[in-house]
Design a protein around this motif. Structure first.
Motif, PDB file in Angstrom:
ATOM      1  N   CYS A  84      49.998  36.299  40.662  1.00 62.77           N
ATOM      2  CA  CYS A  84      49.347  37.352  41.440  1.00 62.77           C
ATOM      3  C   CYS A  84      49.720  38.669  40.792  1.00 62.77           C
ATOM      4  O   CYS A  84      50.910  38.917  40.533  1.00 62.77           O
ATOM      5  N   MET A  86      48.017  42.936  39.649  1.00 67.37           N
ATOM      6  CA  MET A  86      46.906  43.884  39.660  1.00 67.37           C
ATOM      7  C   MET A  86      46.328  44.160  38.278  1.00 67.37           C
ATOM      8  O   MET A  86      45.297  44.806  38.161  1.00 67.37           O
ATOM      9  N   LYS A  88      44.214  43.637  35.144  1.00 71.60           N
ATOM     10  CA  LYS A  88      43.010  42.834  34.909  1.00 71.60           C
ATOM     11  C   LYS A  88      42.796  42.617  33.420  1.00 71.60           C
ATOM     12  O   LYS A  88      42.089  41.702  33.014  1.00 71.60           O
ATOM     13  N   GLY A 114      44.615  37.657  41.589  1.00 62.64           N
ATOM     14  CA  GLY A 114      44.480  39.081  41.904  1.00 62.64           C
ATOM     15  C   GLY A 114      45.737  39.599  42.582  1.00 62.64           C
ATOM     16  O   GLY A 114      46.790  38.952  42.522  1.00 62.64           O
ATOM     17  N   SER A 142      42.699  43.284  46.058  1.00 64.08           N
ATOM     18  CA  SER A 142      41.744  42.668  45.140  1.00 64.08           C
ATOM     19  C   SER A 142      42.080  41.184  44.985  1.00 64.08           C
ATOM     20  O   SER A 142      42.699  40.765  44.023  1.00 64.08           O
ATOM     21  N   SER A 144      41.147  37.293  44.457  1.00 63.53           N
ATOM     22  CA  SER A 144      40.081  36.527  43.819  1.00 63.53           C
ATOM     23  C   SER A 144      39.941  35.162  44.500  1.00 63.53           C
ATOM     24  O   SER A 144      40.567  34.192  44.101  1.00 63.53           O
TER      25      SER A 144
END
Ligand SMILES: Cc1cc2nc3c(=O)[nH]c(=O)nc-3n(C[C@H](O)[C@H](O)[C@H](O)COP(=O)(O)O)c2cc1C
Length: 158
Positions: A84, A86, A88, A114, A142, A144
């Motif tokens: 997990c 942030m 990307k 995410g 965010s 997923s």
């Protein structure tokens, strides 16, 4: 088929994901917060899913320790891994540096679920880092669900 989900979290996001994942898997599924819960005997599980959140490029240290100490036992299981976070841009690298190579090769699925920034849950240093690095002044979530679905689907099919 019995599945064990082992997770490590600091502020609860990896726990939220683990519970969502549990609901998507079939058969008996047990979730274990590696820091709080008693670890069951992993030999009684057919499938094992291991994951945790990333801070400053590193997965929670309890996950690292558990994977290293139980390498041989884990290599004999049907295995899924998740992180997990942030970031990307470099998800592949974060996954690759989070688990021992042997487990990365052995795992049937590796996903990023995410992450989220909830400013009130952070300590002052974390809040400062996030404001400076991520330039975030408000909460961001965010998750997923797509990646959670994918991991569940692949693990169910094994
Ligand atoms: C101080 C700090 C450093 C972080 N460093 C990273 C990082 O290097 N890579 C990343 O992908 N996410 C990073 N994150 C985001 C966390 O992984 C994200 O907030 C995650 O949802 C936390 O999950 P948890 O609540 O289960 O601990 C960082 C967050 C904080 C507060």
């Amino acid at each position: 088929m019995k599945t064990l989900i082992i997770y490590a979290t600091k502020h609860g996001f990896a726990e939220k994901c683990s519970k969502l994942l549990k609901d998507k898997l079939s058969g008996e599924v047990i979730t274990v917060n590696i820091k709080k819960d008693t670890m069951p005997n992993i030999s009684s599980f057919d499938k094992i899913i291991i994951g945790g959140s990333i801070y400053m490029g590193k997965i929670r240290k309890e996950i690292n320790k558990f994977c290293t100490e139980n390498l041989d036992a884990l290599k004999s299981k049907k295995l899924g891994l998740f992180i997990c976070g942030m970031q990307k841009d470099n998800i592949e690298t974060e996954i690759a540096t989070s688990f021992p190579n042997d487990l990365l090769t052995h795992a049937s699925v590796k996903e990023s679920f995410g992450g989220e920034f909830i400013l009130k849950n952070m300590n002052p240093l974390e809040r400062f880092i996030i404001k400076m690095v991520a330039k975030t002044k408000s909460d961001v979530s965010s998750i997923s669900e797509e990646s959670i679905d994918k991991l569940a689907r692949i693990m169910d099919a094994l």
